[in-house]
Design an enzyme around this catalytic site. Structure first.
Site, PDB file in Angstrom:
ATOM      1  N   SER A   1      25.059   5.605  -4.880  1.00  0.00           N
ATOM      2  CA  SER A   1      23.725   5.531  -5.495  1.00  0.00           C
ATOM      3  C   SER A   1      23.800   6.007  -6.939  1.00  0.00           C
ATOM      4  O   SER A   1      24.224   7.142  -7.187  1.00  0.00           O
ATOM      5  CB  SER A   1      22.739   6.424  -4.743  1.00  0.00           C
TER       6      SER A   1
ATOM      7  N   GLU B   1      21.743  10.002 -10.617  1.00  0.00           N
ATOM      8  CA  GLU B   1      22.386  10.928  -9.679  1.00  0.00           C
ATOM      9  C   GLU B   1      23.832  11.164 -10.134  1.00  0.00           C
ATOM     10  O   GLU B   1      24.407  12.226  -9.927  1.00  0.00           O
ATOM     11  CB  GLU B   1      22.363  10.301  -8.270  1.00  0.00           C
TER      12      GLU B   1
ATOM     13  N   ARG C   1      19.569  16.431  -3.624  1.00  0.00           N
ATOM     14  CA  ARG C   1      20.683  16.085  -4.519  1.00  0.00           C
ATOM     15  C   ARG C   1      20.755  17.078  -5.686  1.00  0.00           C
ATOM     16  O   ARG C   1      20.976  16.701  -6.838  1.00  0.00           O
ATOM     17  CB  ARG C   1      20.533  14.665  -5.085  1.00  0.00           C
TER      18      ARG C   1
END
Ligand SMILES: Cc1cc2nc3c(=O)[nH]c(=O)nc-3n(C[C@H](O)[C@H](O)[C@H](O)COP(=O)(O)OP(=O)(O)OC[C@H]3O[C@@H](n4cnc5c(N)ncnc54)[C@H](O)[C@@H]3O)c2cc1C
Length: 339
Positions: free
Chosen positions: A239, A335, A164
């Site tokens: 998320s 995130e 990520r």
């Protein structure tokens, strides 16, 4: 180009947060973007490039200029019997592209079905799901440097992809606007990725014994629809936190205290801990606080049931981080891009 003032960003972010942009410009080509950056007075304000708004938490009105990237189109730039290279404009919707690829029988992105957002944003956090990441099919990208208006070309190596993560979240953060991404897909001998138990279980439910890329995509879509809220119904950004990666030593200690901790190996020396498990054990799963909360099926997803505010979601995310740190000694990293 379309210019607007005091524009509500509610339709442009999947949390459905009602904040305003002082200036808003919609751009449809790289040429328009360069022209805007070099010539327009609004380009001198703080800038916020915007794709599908599915990875962003807006906590207040944006006093600068939102640049909505609506560059469309895709072209095959090279192909042989085995592979095809496709260059896709930044404003194309990611999932629409995946469906297009599957219709052409181009393999490699089927596990990434139903991820919201646009092509131009996909490299920034190296989107990933069900054992595949963008970097597995990525070739290169073009991006305009905000300061100079110059077009730069980034190879796979130059993007410095991680979990990520990419150079666009670190050294090049806020410096470039991505305009086109080139991916390489397979035309035959597709390398199907089915290591995730959930995919195997779904293929059994679907009575598929020799899966195609279409079958994998269908399975991924079914799994995602069963456990993730649809942003059109409940505001969310997928998320909210990354799954923390800790050393095997630290993990052994954690497991001795919490034997049922959910985790996955991450290279030889590290373990990835399921952030959703940590948040659930910390007691937040299904929490409702006014108009916001934590999703009842997936603790990693913070939600806006309607009318909630970005600053409330930010405060809840900080509370979750503190509690998880206190109980497990692990720091959760967002995130989502918080603004
Ligand atoms: C229900 C749901 C499920 C999700 N599941 C996943 C998942 O499985 N895996 C995963 O990896 N992600 C997932 N996400 C997160 C999200 O889909 C991805 O991060 C996606 O790439 C974001 O794209 P976007 O265009 O919506 O980004 P935006 O929210 O528009 O932008 C994100 C950031 O990138 C910047 N930006 C946008 N476009 C550009 C550009 N062209 N150039 C430079 N900067 C730009 C913005 O300023 C912002 O900081 C999910 C989100 C939701 C809502």
């Amino acid at each position: 180009m379309r210019f607007l003032e005091n524009e509500s960003l509610k339709p442009y972010n999947t949390f459905g947060l009602d904040v305003k942009a002082r200036h808003f410009v919609e751009i449809e080509s790289e040429k328009e973007l360069v022209h805007f950056l070099l010539n327009h007075e609004w380009a001198k304000k703080p800038l916020l490039p915007l794709g599908g708004g599915s990875n962003i938490l807006l906590t207040k009105d944006f006093e600068g200029t939102v640049i909505k990237l609506s560059l469309n189109g895709k072209r095959i730039i090279k192909e042989d019997n085995d592979f095809v290279k496709v260059a896709i404009s930044a404003g194309e919707n990611w999932h629409e592209f995946v469906l297009w690829a599957i219709r052409q029988n181009f393999g490699g992105v089927e596990n990434l079905s139903l991820i919201p957002g646009n092509i131009g944003t996909a490299p920034i956090q190296n989107i990933g799901a069900y054992g595949v990441e963008l970097k597995d099919v990525f070739v290169s990208l073009s991006a305009v440097e905000i300061e100079s208006g110059q077009v730069h070309y980034f190879t796979h190596e130059a993007c410095e992809f991680g979990y990520r993560d990419s150079v666009f979240k670190r050294a090049n953060k806020g410096k470039f606007i991505i305009t086109e991404v080139t991916l390489q897909l397979t035309k035959q001998n597709h390398q199907l990725k089915m290591s995730y138990g959930a995919i195997q279980d779904q293929l059994k439910v679907d009575s598929v014994s020799e899966p195609t890329i279409q079958d994998i995509s269908n399975a991924v879509i079914a799994i995602r629809q069963s456990k993730l809220p649809d942003p059109k119904e409940i505001g969310n950004s997928g998320s909210f936190f990354k799954n923390p990666v800790i050393s095997n030593g630290q993990f052994a200690e954690l497991k001795s205290k919490f034997p049922d901790v959910a985790s996955y190996p991450n290279g030889q020396d590290h373990t990835k801990v399921a952030a959703g498990w940590l948040i659930e054990k910390a007691g937040f799963k299904g929490l409702k606080r006014g108009a916001i909360g934590v999703h009842e099926k997936q603790a990693l997803v913070l939600v806006n049931y309607g009318g909630g505010e970005g600053k409330e979601l930010k405060a809840l995310s900080s509370e979750i981080q503190e509690k998880v740190k206190e109980i497990f000694g692990i720091s959760l990293e967002a995130e989502v891009n918080i603004l």
